[in-house]
Write an enzyme that holds these catalytic residues in place. Structure first.
Site, PDB file in Angstrom:
ATOM      1  N   HIS A  26       0.376  -1.796   0.035  1.00 48.12           N
ATOM      2  CA  HIS A  26       0.018  -0.235   0.260  1.00 48.12           C
ATOM      3  C   HIS A  26       1.048   0.995   0.098  1.00 48.12           C
ATOM      4  O   HIS A  26       1.304   1.773   0.858  1.00 48.12           O
ATOM      5  CB  HIS A  26      -1.031  -0.163   1.527  1.00 48.12           C
ATOM      6  CG  HIS A  26      -1.754   0.975   1.475  1.00 48.12           C
ATOM      7  ND1 HIS A  26      -2.877   1.233   2.255  1.00 48.12           N
ATOM      8  CD2 HIS A  26      -1.989   2.062   0.968  1.00 48.12           C
ATOM      9  CE1 HIS A  26      -3.717   2.179   1.496  1.00 48.12           C
ATOM     10  NE2 HIS A  26      -2.814   3.450   0.972  1.00 48.12           N
ATOM     11  N   HIS A  43       1.324   4.681  -2.667  1.00 48.07           N
ATOM     12  CA  HIS A  43       1.016   5.704  -3.787  1.00 48.07           C
ATOM     13  C   HIS A  43       2.399   6.187  -4.614  1.00 48.07           C
ATOM     14  O   HIS A  43       2.613   6.958  -3.510  1.00 48.07           O
ATOM     15  CB  HIS A  43      -0.029   6.793  -3.074  1.00 48.07           C
ATOM     16  CG  HIS A  43      -1.402   5.984  -2.471  1.00 48.07           C
ATOM     17  ND1 HIS A  43      -2.783   5.778  -3.862  1.00 48.07           N
ATOM     18  CD2 HIS A  43      -1.705   5.399  -1.109  1.00 48.07           C
ATOM     19  CE1 HIS A  43      -3.397   5.373  -2.783  1.00 48.07           C
ATOM     20  NE2 HIS A  43      -2.514   5.161  -0.899  1.00 48.07           N
ATOM     21  N   HIS A  68      -9.613   1.129  -1.143  1.00 42.10           N
ATOM     22  CA  HIS A  68      -9.250   1.946   0.441  1.00 42.10           C
ATOM     23  C   HIS A  68     -11.386   1.988   1.308  1.00 42.10           C
ATOM     24  O   HIS A  68     -11.453   2.557   0.537  1.00 42.10           O
ATOM     25  CB  HIS A  68      -8.652   3.411   0.617  1.00 42.10           C
ATOM     26  CG  HIS A  68      -7.577   3.798   0.101  1.00 42.10           C
ATOM     27  ND1 HIS A  68      -7.207   3.338  -1.310  1.00 42.10           N
ATOM     28  CD2 HIS A  68      -7.026   4.485   0.851  1.00 42.10           C
ATOM     29  CE1 HIS A  68      -5.527   3.195  -1.019  1.00 42.10           C
ATOM     30  NE2 HIS A  68      -5.909   4.092  -0.472  1.00 42.10           N
ATOM     31  N   GLU A  97     -10.794   3.933   6.295  1.00 45.27           N
ATOM     32  CA  GLU A  97      -9.864   4.922   7.343  1.00 45.27           C
ATOM     33  C   GLU A  97     -10.870   5.888   7.832  1.00 45.27           C
ATOM     34  O   GLU A  97     -10.679   5.497   8.973  1.00 45.27           O
ATOM     35  CB  GLU A  97      -9.003   4.840   6.172  1.00 45.27           C
ATOM     36  CG  GLU A  97      -8.060   6.136   6.476  1.00 45.27           C
ATOM     37  CD  GLU A  97      -7.192   6.560   5.367  1.00 45.27           C
ATOM     38  OE1 GLU A  97      -7.540   6.995   4.128  1.00 45.27           O
ATOM     39  OE2 GLU A  97      -6.141   7.124   5.124  1.00 45.27           O
ATOM     40  N   ASP A 102       2.085   4.187   2.694  1.00 48.60           N
ATOM     41  CA  ASP A 102       1.017   4.981   2.646  1.00 48.60           C
ATOM     42  C   ASP A 102       1.371   5.895   1.215  1.00 48.60           C
ATOM     43  O   ASP A 102       1.507   5.732   0.236  1.00 48.60           O
ATOM     44  CB  ASP A 102       0.039   5.657   3.265  1.00 48.60           C
ATOM     45  CG  ASP A 102      -1.448   5.716   2.889  1.00 48.60           C
ATOM     46  OD1 ASP A 102      -1.716   5.615   1.258  1.00 48.60           O
ATOM     47  OD2 ASP A 102      -1.795   5.961   3.446  1.00 48.60           O
ATOM     48  N   ASP A 103       1.892   7.127   1.863  1.00 50.21           N
ATOM     49  CA  ASP A 103       2.793   8.510   1.382  1.00 50.21           C
ATOM     50  C   ASP A 103       3.583   8.967   1.716  1.00 50.21           C
ATOM     51  O   ASP A 103       3.508   9.634   2.688  1.00 50.21           O
ATOM     52  CB  ASP A 103       1.218   9.665   1.179  1.00 50.21           C
ATOM     53  CG  ASP A 103       0.477   8.888   0.454  1.00 50.21           C
ATOM     54  OD1 ASP A 103       0.503   8.687  -0.789  1.00 50.21           O
ATOM     55  OD2 ASP A 103      -0.678   8.996   0.973  1.00 50.21           O
TER      56      ASP A 103
HETATM   57  N1  HPA Z   1      -6.929   7.630   1.415  1.00 50.33           N
HETATM   58  C1  HPA Z   1      -6.591   7.371   0.344  1.00 50.33           C
HETATM   59  N2  HPA Z   1      -6.713   8.116  -0.029  1.00 50.33           N
HETATM   60  C2  HPA Z   1      -5.611   8.744  -0.876  1.00 50.33           C
HETATM   61  C3  HPA Z   1      -4.817   8.310   0.281  1.00 50.33           C
HETATM   62  C4  HPA Z   1      -5.009   7.403   1.345  1.00 50.33           C
HETATM   63  O1  HPA Z   1      -4.655   7.300   2.626  1.00 50.33           O
HETATM   64  N3  HPA Z   1      -3.317   8.156  -0.106  1.00 50.33           N
HETATM   65  C5  HPA Z   1      -3.921   8.804  -1.060  1.00 50.33           C
HETATM   66  N4  HPA Z   1      -4.833   8.549  -2.219  1.00 50.33           N
HETATM   67 ZN    ZN Z   2      -3.478   4.509   0.532  1.00 49.89          ZN
END
Ligand code: HPA
Ligand code: ZN
Length: 339
Positions: A16, A18, A196, A199, A277-278
């Site tokens: 996971h 991006h 997703h 969250e 994630d990012d």
């Molecule tokens: N959640 C939703 N969209 C996203 C995320 C995330 O954590 N990171 C990049 N796009």
């Molecule tokens: Zn994500």
């Protein structure tokens, strides 16, 4: 061996991440100059200071703005290559990365330019760094179904380079049911599906993503604990959760790392994995996420290795490749005296 050294050398698998979220402020500046795109910041330090988020949306606003500097095939190559070098540093042996085609198509950039640059870097990553990978395209859930269908159609000439489709962006107000038809169509084309869910949104989004979108993994999913029937179902089916600890704290899904439920979920027997994630926005890559868990939550080395075993189980590779990765992890555990 201290836990930090154990984490450093543990073979890891990321599921996971991006790719647009691995754009470090320094590269953002370099690309803004190279492509003559103006940024609302004067230095990489100023960009970093802006990375204080209240919730998912406040992050997404900055994240989409940052992605504007990505124009040419080489930009996508450079971005992906820089991420793979970080994978090498963190001993990530396999990665399945997300990209957001609509973020780029909307700006007039060709699907082929985006996939071409990312795929060329992934191929080099395998050849030069020994890192295997897969590519997953995400639909932006704040955009409409029609746009997702157009994106799906544009992806078809590149189907051999893309293993599946996902669903990201603003979860609140954009539930899974909005994308049931486009996910059905994606499955018909042979794509795997992930989404997703849970969250920022409620546990019912996880249930609906499972039932309506036929997903093979849940991205995040930490709010599953609000529904005990769902939790039992996730345990029994070994449905994977790709959890992102630093992201969850940065976006205030949990107040602090001490409050995070990742170890609790693991102990219950869920197929939980650790992911970044990012990483450029949330304070770190894979080892930073593992270290944050080890620092703030009581966790054994065996449990840390279980995150890697779970990620192998949850990955989209064939059984031979899975066995190879499991052997690498087991060998490491023997060598470091854990088993
Ligand atoms: N959640 C939703 N969209 C996203 C995320 C995330 O954590 N990171 C990049 N796009
Ligand atoms: Zn994500």
């Amino acid at each position: 061996m201290d836990q930090q050294s154990f984490i450093q050398n543990l073979p890891k698998i990321e599921l996971h991440m991006h790719i647009e979220g691995s754009l470090e402020p320094e590269m953002m500046f370099e690309l803004s100059k190279r492509n003559n795109i103006s940024l609302p910041f004067h230095s990489p330090e100023e960009v970093r200071k802006a990375y204080e988020f209240d919730d998912l949306q406040s992050f997404l606003d900055i994240y989409y703005q940052g992605a504007n500097v990505l124009i040419h095939e080489k930009d996508f190559y450079d971005l992906t290559w820089a991420y793979l070098l970080r994978c090498k540093q963190d001993n990530v042996i396999h990665t399945e990365i997300f990209f957001d085609p609509q973020t780029h198509l909307e700006r007039g950039i060709d699907f082929g330019v985006v996939v071409g640059g990312i795929d060329r870097a992934l191929t080099d990553g395998k050849k030069k760094l020994g890192i295997s990978s897969q590519l997953i395209m995400c639909f932006l859930r704040h955009l409409d179904e029609e746009s997702a269908f157009e994106t799906l159609a544009q992806s078809l000439p590149y189907k051999d380079k893309i293993i599946g489709v996902g669903l990201d962006s603003s979860e609140l107000g954009h539930p899974p049911e909005k994308f049931q038809r486009v996910f059905d169509e994606s499955l018909k084309h042979g794509y795997k599906t992930v989404a997703h869910a849970g969250e920022e949104g409620p546990a019912s989004n996880i249930t609906n993503a499972l039932v309506l979108l036929n997903i093979s993994r849940i991205d995040h999913g930490v709010r599953c604990v609000e529904d005990s029937v769902l939790v039992n179902q996730l345990i029994e089916s070994r449905m994977p959760l790709t959890v992102c600890p630093l992201s969850n704290v940065k976006l205030k899904v949990f107040e602090s790392m001490e409050q995070h439920n990742i170890v609790e979920l693991l102990k219950k027997g869920l197929c939980v994995t650790v992911n970044s994630d990012d990483p450029a926005y949330f304070g770190g890559y894979m080892n930073d996420n593992f270290n944050a868990i080890a620092r703030s939550l009581y966790v054994t080395n065996e449990q840390l290795a279980q995150f890697s075993f779970n990620a192998v189980e949850a990955s989209f590779v064939d059984d031979i490749h899975k066995t190879e990765m499991k052997t690498q992890i087991t060998d490491y555990l023997v060598q470091s005296g854990v088993i």
